[in-house]
Design an enzyme around this catalytic site. Structure first.
Site, short mmCIF file in Angstrom:
data_model
loop_
_atom_site.label_atom_id
_atom_site.label_comp_id
_atom_site.label_asym_id
_atom_site.label_seq_id
_atom_site.Cartn_x
_atom_site.Cartn_y
_atom_site.Cartn_z
N ASP A 29 0.86 -1.18 0.00
CA ASP A 29 0.00 0.00 0.00
C ASP A 29 0.90 1.24 0.00
O ASP A 29 1.85 1.30 0.78
CB ASP A 29 -0.89 -0.03 1.25
CG ASP A 29 -2.03 0.98 1.21
OD1 ASP A 29 -1.76 2.16 0.89
OD2 ASP A 29 -3.17 0.60 1.50
N ASN A 85 -12.61 -3.58 3.10
CA ASN A 85 -13.67 -2.58 3.08
C ASN A 85 -14.49 -2.89 1.83
O ASN A 85 -13.97 -2.81 0.72
CB ASN A 85 -13.09 -1.16 3.04
CG ASN A 85 -12.34 -0.83 4.32
OD1 ASN A 85 -12.80 -1.14 5.42
ND2 ASN A 85 -11.18 -0.22 4.19
N GLN A 92 -14.32 1.97 1.44
CA GLN A 92 -13.60 1.46 0.27
C GLN A 92 -13.45 2.60 -0.72
O GLN A 92 -14.43 3.06 -1.30
CB GLN A 92 -14.38 0.30 -0.37
CG GLN A 92 -13.67 -0.30 -1.58
CD GLN A 92 -14.48 -1.39 -2.27
OE1 GLN A 92 -15.64 -1.61 -1.96
NE2 GLN A 92 -13.86 -2.07 -3.21
N HIS A 98 -9.99 -5.41 -2.77
CA HIS A 98 -8.62 -5.52 -2.26
C HIS A 98 -8.66 -5.93 -0.80
O HIS A 98 -9.48 -5.46 -0.03
CB HIS A 98 -7.83 -4.23 -2.45
CG HIS A 98 -8.47 -2.97 -1.95
ND1 HIS A 98 -9.56 -2.38 -2.55
CD2 HIS A 98 -8.18 -2.20 -0.89
CE1 HIS A 98 -9.89 -1.29 -1.90
NE2 HIS A 98 -9.09 -1.14 -0.88
N HIS A 100 -6.61 -6.10 2.67
CA HIS A 100 -5.49 -5.53 3.41
C HIS A 100 -4.88 -6.60 4.31
O HIS A 100 -5.60 -7.30 5.02
CB HIS A 100 -5.97 -4.40 4.33
CG HIS A 100 -6.55 -3.22 3.61
ND1 HIS A 100 -5.83 -2.08 3.35
CD2 HIS A 100 -7.79 -3.00 3.10
CE1 HIS A 100 -6.60 -1.21 2.72
NE2 HIS A 100 -7.81 -1.74 2.56
#
Ligand SMILES: [Zn+2]
Length: 138
Positions: A29, A85, A92, A98, A100
């Site tokens: 990220d 999310n 999101q 995606h 995390h």
């Protein structure tokens, strides 16, 4: 192709890729919550987890499972918080699924998933369960 994750998947935008396979790409990220904060994204542009093809969902979680240990080991972490999310209302910001993976340490100051919520409920458990069972059977 304006989706930033599709552009990373396509190699159009550079990223610190840590793993990839036929179905997924995992990269750091760029606004990490902690050192080692990894995002795992399916190559296909799908906004919500429930819209993934079953095989893509399987492959996504396999990649998450495959990376959880290495992320922990590489950062000498005590554990990882793994989260999605799912939908704009959840925070999101990129409408491309995606996951995390965030390394955690005992003194990192972050809470558990439970600390995200103010524990606001109004409905009885059996009523909620009935509603979900009905929706899942539909
Ligand atoms: Zn996308």
């Amino acid at each position: 192709m304006s989706c930033i994750f599709c552009r990373i998947v396509g190699g159009e935008i550079p990223a610190e890729v840590v793993a990839s396979d036929l179905e997924n790409v995992a990269f750091l990220d760029v606004q990490p919550l902690a050192d080692g904060h990894v995002l795992v994204v399916p190559r296909a542009h799908v906004a919500a987890i429930e819209d993934l093809e079953p095989a893509a969902a399987d492959a996504l979680f396999r990649m998450v499972q495959r990376l959880a240990g290495p992320v922990r080991q590489a950062l000498d972490a005590a554990g990882t918080t793994i989260g999605i999310n799912n939908g704009g209302a959840t925070g999101q910001t990129v409408p491309h699924v995606h996951v995390h993976i965030i390394p955690r340490w005992p003194d990192d100051g972050a809470g558990s998933v439970h600390t995200i919520f103010p524990r606001h409920t109004t409905r009885r458990l059996p009523d909620v369960a009935t509603a979900i069972r009905r929706a899942a059977a539909a």
